[in-house]
Design a protein around this motif. Structure first.
Motif, PDB file in Angstrom:
ATOM      1  N   ILE A  84       0.857  -1.206   0.000  1.00  0.00           N
ATOM      2  CA  ILE A  84       0.000   0.000   0.000  1.00  0.00           C
ATOM      3  C   ILE A  84       0.878   1.236   0.000  1.00  0.00           C
ATOM      4  N   ILE A  92      -7.237  -0.422   0.169  1.00  0.00           N
ATOM      5  CA  ILE A  92      -6.758   0.959   0.351  1.00  0.00           C
ATOM      6  C   ILE A  92      -7.211   1.877  -0.773  1.00  0.00           C
ATOM      7  N   LEU A 107      -0.588   5.083   4.850  1.00  0.00           N
ATOM      8  CA  LEU A 107      -1.956   5.580   4.618  1.00  0.00           C
ATOM      9  C   LEU A 107      -1.952   7.064   4.274  1.00  0.00           C
TER      10      LEU A 107
END
Ligand code: WQD
Length: 335
Positions: A181, A201, A325
């Motif tokens: 990710i 994601i 993230l």
């Protein structure tokens, strides 16, 4: 300067690996059929490193085109990413997946055999373990009957490479990825799902960006602390660096067998709800989601035991889930 062929080098993991290869002093040539990416990624790589990799748009299923490439390009190693990778789609189009993911692999290995090219790194997946009996998952965990055609192509791919490495002395390493990710710190490259994202994601970031109405959380009745499934989410730059480490291992002849495989993850599992909470913190955006039924073929939990990879590759992850993230969100904002 050693020249490395990166197939699928304009894809998500491929492009991040090209950047790290160039940073490590390698010359890079990319083959990509552009079926799941765009040429713009080549410009982005060049903007990041200041070096434009050679690029050939080739469909690796066409044996003669593969041969012609090697007639005009001498390489010192291959990192092979090019493959179809959508688990769900693989169940609808099994023969396309076997053809693309396996015939291309065989053609590349035949060229390596015939031209005495050494050093092969293969993009594999923790999906070969299915639902492992023990967690965290070590390389000793048994490979189980794949739950998807995609996973089966990775299992068969590894077997093909092992047989070729034994018979023809090609030194090879398969990296069994957990869940890649995030995006490069420059925010010039990242995950570019075409169409409705299959993976968590990109669906999360597109929901936060208002492109998707809400995220469906596939099940909260798993035997996990909060009932949602657990995965090992690894920053794509950490994953890219593992490929450089694996390549150096082969070039420096540190490998102990002609075919090796390593689990490449962070060693930490995160549930879907934990990821949602971490994303809301990292982006400052509340996420619109609802709990729905389980997705067919999903396993309860998978996260890596990184002991062997850390030791043998002299590599470990450096970035956190929050950083991954946050970078994924910054990348989404640029789309
Ligand atoms: C992660 C978790 C879902 C989407 C697969 C392949 C692996 C690799 C990555 C290619 C699961 C949940 C997801 C959504 C959700 N393949 N989820 N809502 O399935 O672990 O791994 O993709 O690179 O080899 O096996 O990844 O991101 O699809 O799912 O709740 O809209 O998120 O159920 O628990 P997965 P994923």
């Amino acid at each position: 300067m050693k020249k490395i062929l990166v197939t699928g080098g304009l894809g998500f993991i491929g492009s991040h690996t090209v950047v790290e290869l160039q940073n490590a002093g390698f010359e890079v040539v990319i083959i990509d059929d552009l079926s799941n990416t765009t040429l713009k990624v080549l410009d982005s790589i060049t903007e990041i490193t200041g070096k434009k990799p050679d690029f050939y748009q080739i469909d690796l299923r066409i044996k003669n085109d593969v041969k012609n490439f090697f007639d005009t390009n001498k390489v010192d190693g291959i990192i092979h990413f090019a493959a179809f990778k959508a688990v769900g789609e693989s169940m609808q189009k099994p023969l396309d997946y076997y053809e693309n993911n396996l015939s291309a692999l065989v053609y590349l290995l035949q060229e390596m055999r015939d031209r005495k090219i050494d050093h092969f790194i293969f993009s594999s997946s923790c999906t070969v373990y299915g639902q492992a009996d023990e967690l965290p998952i070590t390389e000793k965990a048994p490979v189980k009957k794949a739950e998807s055609v995609y996973g089966n192509t990775k299992q068969i791919g590894e077997e093909i490479i092992e047989d070729a490495s034994k018979a023809h002395g090609i030194n090879a390493i398969a990296l069994r990825y957990f869940n890649p990710i995030g995006a490069h710190e420059s925010i010039k490259i990242g995950e570019l799902p075409l169409g409705v994202p299959q993976n968590l994601i990109p669906f999360v970031t597109q929901t936060a960006a208002g492109i998707r109405k809400e995220l469906s959380v596939f099940g909260d009745d798993y035997p996990t602390p909060d009932g949602t499934a657990v995965r090992d989410y690894i920053h794509v730059v950490d994953l890219a660096k593992a490929h450089i480490a694996a390549l150096q291992r082969l070039i420096n002849k540190k490998n102990k067998k002609s075919f090796e495989f390593f689990n490449v993850g962070t060693g930490t599992g995160s549930s879907v709800l934990e990821v949602i909470k971490a994303f809301e913190k990292a982006s400052g955006k509340p996420l619109n989601y609802k709990i729905v039924g389980r997705r067919e073929g999903d396993i309860t939990a998978a996260y890596a035991d990184t002991t062997i990879a850390n030791k043998e590759l002299n590599w470990k992850t450096e970035k956190t889930l929050d950083e991954a993230l946050a970078s994924a969100w910054q990348w989404q904002l640029k789309q």
